[in-house]
Write a protein that holds these residues in place. Structure first.
Motif, PDB file in Angstrom:
ATOM      1  N   LYS A  51      73.326  75.083  19.843  1.00 51.87           N
ATOM      2  CA  LYS A  51      75.201  75.201  21.071  1.00 51.87           C
ATOM      3  C   LYS A  51      75.353  73.257  20.614  1.00 51.87           C
ATOM      4  O   LYS A  51      75.096  72.583  21.227  1.00 51.87           O
ATOM      5  CB  LYS A  51      74.891  75.309  21.812  1.00 51.87           C
ATOM      6  CG  LYS A  51      74.807  76.590  21.792  1.00 51.87           C
ATOM      7  CD  LYS A  51      73.910  77.257  23.473  1.00 51.87           C
ATOM      8  CE  LYS A  51      73.433  78.652  22.936  1.00 51.87           C
ATOM      9  NZ  LYS A  51      73.192  79.510  24.664  1.00 51.87           N
ATOM     10  N   ALA A  52      76.755  72.856  21.401  1.00 57.52           N
ATOM     11  CA  ALA A  52      77.267  72.193  21.821  1.00 57.52           C
ATOM     12  C   ALA A  52      77.100  70.953  22.207  1.00 57.52           C
ATOM     13  O   ALA A  52      76.676  69.887  22.980  1.00 57.52           O
ATOM     14  CB  ALA A  52      79.014  72.282  21.902  1.00 57.52           C
ATOM     15  N   ASP A  53      76.464  71.763  24.173  1.00 57.86           N
ATOM     16  CA  ASP A  53      75.561  70.794  25.044  1.00 57.86           C
ATOM     17  C   ASP A  53      74.443  70.373  24.291  1.00 57.86           C
ATOM     18  O   ASP A  53      73.233  69.526  25.016  1.00 57.86           O
ATOM     19  CB  ASP A  53      75.199  71.988  25.976  1.00 57.86           C
ATOM     20  CG  ASP A  53      73.908  72.814  25.787  1.00 57.86           C
ATOM     21  OD1 ASP A  53      73.762  72.979  24.605  1.00 57.86           O
ATOM     22  OD2 ASP A  53      73.967  73.499  26.565  1.00 57.86           O
ATOM     23  N   GLY A  54      74.195  70.522  22.714  1.00 63.37           N
ATOM     24  CA  GLY A  54      72.444  69.663  22.502  1.00 63.37           C
ATOM     25  C   GLY A  54      71.361  70.667  22.399  1.00 63.37           C
ATOM     26  O   GLY A  54      70.178  70.445  22.017  1.00 63.37           O
ATOM     27  N   THR A  55      71.404  72.299  22.768  1.00 60.17           N
ATOM     28  CA  THR A  55      70.690  72.848  23.044  1.00 60.17           C
ATOM     29  C   THR A  55      70.501  73.726  21.971  1.00 60.17           C
ATOM     30  O   THR A  55      70.838  74.660  21.126  1.00 60.17           O
ATOM     31  CB  THR A  55      70.347  73.643  24.090  1.00 60.17           C
ATOM     32  OG1 THR A  55      71.807  74.775  24.142  1.00 60.17           O
ATOM     33  CG2 THR A  55      70.108  73.068  25.956  1.00 60.17           C
ATOM     34  N   ILE A  56      68.914  74.037  21.381  1.00 63.43           N
ATOM     35  CA  ILE A  56      68.524  75.105  20.585  1.00 63.43           C
ATOM     36  C   ILE A  56      68.630  76.464  20.260  1.00 63.43           C
ATOM     37  O   ILE A  56      68.456  76.799  21.834  1.00 63.43           O
ATOM     38  CB  ILE A  56      67.604  74.768  19.427  1.00 63.43           C
ATOM     39  CG1 ILE A  56      67.722  73.362  19.095  1.00 63.43           C
ATOM     40  CG2 ILE A  56      67.403  75.871  18.422  1.00 63.43           C
ATOM     41  CD1 ILE A  56      66.634  72.987  18.781  1.00 63.43           C
ATOM     42  N   VAL A  71      79.651  57.864  17.926  1.00 64.79           N
ATOM     43  CA  VAL A  71      79.451  56.709  18.791  1.00 64.79           C
ATOM     44  C   VAL A  71      80.838  56.719  20.048  1.00 64.79           C
ATOM     45  O   VAL A  71      80.458  56.244  20.924  1.00 64.79           O
ATOM     46  CB  VAL A  71      78.724  55.747  18.280  1.00 64.79           C
ATOM     47  CG1 VAL A  71      79.298  54.765  19.331  1.00 64.79           C
ATOM     48  CG2 VAL A  71      78.014  55.850  17.644  1.00 64.79           C
ATOM     49  N   GLU A  72      81.918  56.468  18.970  1.00 68.69           N
ATOM     50  CA  GLU A  72      83.200  55.980  19.728  1.00 68.69           C
ATOM     51  C   GLU A  72      83.783  57.758  20.636  1.00 68.69           C
ATOM     52  O   GLU A  72      84.998  57.630  21.429  1.00 68.69           O
ATOM     53  CB  GLU A  72      84.403  55.502  18.566  1.00 68.69           C
ATOM     54  CG  GLU A  72      83.346  54.353  18.387  1.00 68.69           C
ATOM     55  CD  GLU A  72      84.402  53.784  17.325  1.00 68.69           C
ATOM     56  OE1 GLU A  72      85.414  53.465  17.341  1.00 68.69           O
ATOM     57  OE2 GLU A  72      83.799  53.097  15.804  1.00 68.69           O
ATOM     58  N   MET A  73      83.389  58.821  19.520  1.00 71.77           N
ATOM     59  CA  MET A  73      84.128  59.831  20.728  1.00 71.77           C
ATOM     60  C   MET A  73      83.201  61.094  20.370  1.00 71.77           C
ATOM     61  O   MET A  73      81.659  60.782  19.955  1.00 71.77           O
ATOM     62  CB  MET A  73      84.652  60.530  19.310  1.00 71.77           C
ATOM     63  CG  MET A  73      85.711  59.299  18.828  1.00 71.77           C
ATOM     64  SD  MET A  73      87.202  60.366  17.371  1.00 71.77           S
ATOM     65  CE  MET A  73      87.772  59.263  16.688  1.00 71.77           C
ATOM     66  N   GLY A  74      83.351  62.320  21.347  1.00 73.20           N
ATOM     67  CA  GLY A  74      82.768  63.460  21.532  1.00 73.20           C
ATOM     68  C   GLY A  74      81.625  63.163  22.468  1.00 73.20           C
ATOM     69  O   GLY A  74      81.163  62.599  23.314  1.00 73.20           O
ATOM     70  N   PRO A  75      79.967  63.286  21.805  1.00 74.74           N
ATOM     71  CA  PRO A  75      79.347  62.940  22.478  1.00 74.74           C
ATOM     72  C   PRO A  75      78.351  61.832  22.747  1.00 74.74           C
ATOM     73  O   PRO A  75      78.030  60.907  23.551  1.00 74.74           O
ATOM     74  CB  PRO A  75      77.724  63.375  21.309  1.00 74.74           C
ATOM     75  CG  PRO A  75      78.666  63.820  20.182  1.00 74.74           C
ATOM     76  CD  PRO A  75      80.281  64.182  19.966  1.00 74.74           C
ATOM     77  N   LYS A  76      79.333  60.391  21.538  1.00 71.10           N
ATOM     78  CA  LYS A  76      78.901  58.887  22.457  1.00 71.10           C
ATOM     79  C   LYS A  76      77.922  58.534  22.083  1.00 71.10           C
ATOM     80  O   LYS A  76      77.382  57.908  23.292  1.00 71.10           O
ATOM     81  CB  LYS A  76      79.436  58.819  23.877  1.00 71.10           C
ATOM     82  CG  LYS A  76      80.850  59.205  24.392  1.00 71.10           C
ATOM     83  CD  LYS A  76      82.161  57.681  24.157  1.00 71.10           C
ATOM     84  CE  LYS A  76      83.619  58.386  24.315  1.00 71.10           C
ATOM     85  NZ  LYS A  76      83.860  58.849  25.764  1.00 71.10           N
ATOM     86  N   ALA A 108      77.063  66.872  23.910  1.00 71.92           N
ATOM     87  CA  ALA A 108      75.580  66.536  23.810  1.00 71.92           C
ATOM     88  C   ALA A 108      75.165  66.643  25.185  1.00 71.92           C
ATOM     89  O   ALA A 108      74.164  65.884  25.094  1.00 71.92           O
ATOM     90  CB  ALA A 108      76.004  65.523  22.628  1.00 71.92           C
ATOM     91  N   GLU A 109      75.513  67.294  26.327  1.00 71.35           N
ATOM     92  CA  GLU A 109      75.049  66.677  27.351  1.00 71.35           C
ATOM     93  C   GLU A 109      73.680  66.591  27.621  1.00 71.35           C
ATOM     94  O   GLU A 109      72.932  66.109  28.864  1.00 71.35           O
ATOM     95  CB  GLU A 109      76.014  67.348  28.786  1.00 71.35           C
ATOM     96  CG  GLU A 109      76.179  68.720  28.851  1.00 71.35           C
ATOM     97  CD  GLU A 109      76.797  69.589  27.987  1.00 71.35           C
ATOM     98  OE1 GLU A 109      77.223  68.908  27.255  1.00 71.35           O
ATOM     99  OE2 GLU A 109      77.334  70.501  28.145  1.00 71.35           O
TER     100      GLU A 109
END
Ligand code: GLC
Length: 440
Positions: A324-329, A143-148, A100-101
């Motif tokens: 998308k996984a990066d956080g963009t639509i 919060v603990e994994m992935g995007p945090k 989710a960068e």
């Protein structure tokens, strides 16, 4: 309404009614975002309701079902996974790839605002069990994994700051962390895929956690409720309504309860006398499917037709986006939202705050379809499926003046014995559905 206290029994809970805001708001954004947004794969096959469930699950077009499509050990998703990632690559191995960068919740909220959405519903936990919120009850969360990040919390704040209501989706029945037998057909949903007493407690606790921490305006439960804890259902609903008196729930509570009915693609039955909501993705999937390019998504004219036909028949449209996984639509989804928003801005008073009219939608012999809404005694008429150039139609039995919501649309009318004769001499495709009103 605020003074009513609910207690945990059906008599009390059944007294809850659909709040005015939900009848008025007409258009919401559904968001399916999760681990499955990393592989972003599903075959582009059919709409829910078009085939029987065995066919459906073998060739499942829902990208958010990736885990199950893999778990059934055959079919296009399984093949794709083995080819691209290999046999040993597990679904959980996608988690660190979901970063989710580029996610900016404020920017999402702006896009939703521009689209004209009045509510949002976020998948806080889909069937894979991964939670998009910090939970006291599991470490398996964003919060603990992935995007945090606390996706639910951050988005709730941004959406509310933009003046939009926030709703939460929760997969009540299915959680593949608790029961991961593959689902081959509908009978498996309440069968082998339906988990344990431990899960019944877990899901109850999490639903309460979501209500207590975020006070969602919509609690959107999916598939059903664990049968092991069915007697807890009115307790939960009472707890929710006491916390959020203006809250609403959908109809996925084992046939026991609903505020509004749901339709999903071609599945579900609804009627003009009860409030309902149409939900669907822009393509055939809710989660992002990288296979579905612009040409595989619903066209803008069809999208606007869908909205108008839904509203004129007592529904709301909950239109899904799959980020998308990066956080963009994806850009092709944003484009549709923007055009829809521009149309809604012009036709605002014919849609928001209206109720369906005594006049039912009618398909005329020339292919034009008329839809009606009403508000404070006014009538609004929407003409759909107009052709480029000159169009004519009769509004049977209606005598009175009408004007277009869009001043750029030229309209000529003539009162005749049978009704109002309407001529739109220079229709262009990018006018989409033409809205007319008798409010001057
Ligand atoms: C469904 C699906 C699902 C989707 C949804 C939306 O039943 O299982 O993937 O989230 O409901 O309505």
């Amino acid at each position: 309404m605020g003074d009513v206290r609910f207690t945990g029994n059906w008599n009390s809970v059944n007294a809850h009614t659909v709040p005015k805001w939900y009848e008025d708001c007409k258009f919401g954004i559904f968001i399916h975002w999760g681990i499955y947004s990393v592989p972003a794969f599903a075959p582009h096959t059919w709409e829910l309701g078009e085939v029987d469930s065995k066919e459906w699950f073998a060739d499942n077009p829902y990208a958010e079902w990736y885990y199950n499509s893999l778990n059934i050990g055959k079919g296009p998703t399984y093949k794709h996974h083995i080819e691209k990632y290999g046999k040993d690559f597990k679904y959980e191995d996608f988690i660190p790839m979901w970063k989710a960068e580029n996610w900016d919740p404020k920017q999402w909220a702006e896009i939703f605002k521009e689209a004209g959405a009045e509510y949002v519903v976020l998948t806080t936990k889909h069937h894979d069990g991964f939670c998009l919120f910090p939970s006291k009850y599991t470490h398996f969360n964003s919060v603990e994994m992935g995007p945090k990040r606390n996706i639910t919390g951050e988005l709730t704040e941004a959406v509310r700051d933009a003046g939009i209501r926030m709703g939460l989706y929760y997969s009540g029945l299915i959680d593949w962390q608790y029961a991961n037998d593959p689902i081959f057909e509908d009978d498996d949903l309440f069968g082998t895929a339906s988990p344990t007493f431990a899960y019944a407690d877990y899901s109850y606790n999490q639903m309460k956690e979501l209500v207590d921490d975020y006070a969602p305006s919509v609690f959107w439960n999916d598939i059903g409720w664990p049968t092991q804890s069915e007697e807890m259902m009115p307790y939960f609903l009472a707890h929710y309504y006491n916390k959020v008196p203006e809250g609403v729930v959908n109809d996925r509570f084992n046939g026991r309860y609903y505020d509004f009915l749901t339709k999903e693609y071609k599945s579900g039955s609804v009627n003009r006398n009860e409030k309902w909501e149409m939900c669907r993705g822009m393509g055939l999937s809710f989660g992002y499917n990288a296979n579905e390019g612009d040409d595989k998504l619903i066209s803008v004219p069809n999208l606007i037709s869908l909205l108008v036909g839904t509203v004129a028949n007592n529904g709301n449209l909950l239109l899904n986006i799959g980020p998308k996984a990066d956080g963009t639509i994806p850009e092709e989804q944003v484009r549709r939202l923007k055009i829809l928003g521009a149309w809604l801005k012009v036709n605002h008073d014919g849609i928001y705050g209206t109720r369906c009219s005594d006049r039912e939608s009618e398909l005329l012999e020339n292919g034009i379809e008329l839809h009606y809404t009403q508000k404070d005694g006014n009538l609004n008429v929407f003409a759909d499926h107009l052709k480029e150039g000159a169009n004519e139609f009769l509004i049977k039995g209606y005598h009175g003046a009408l004007r277009p919501f869009d001043p750029a649309v030229k309209v000529e009318t003539e009162d005749t014995a049978e009704g109002l004769f309407v001529k739109i001499p220079e229709y262009k495709e990018d006018m989409y559905v033409v809205g007319l009103t008798n409010r001057f």
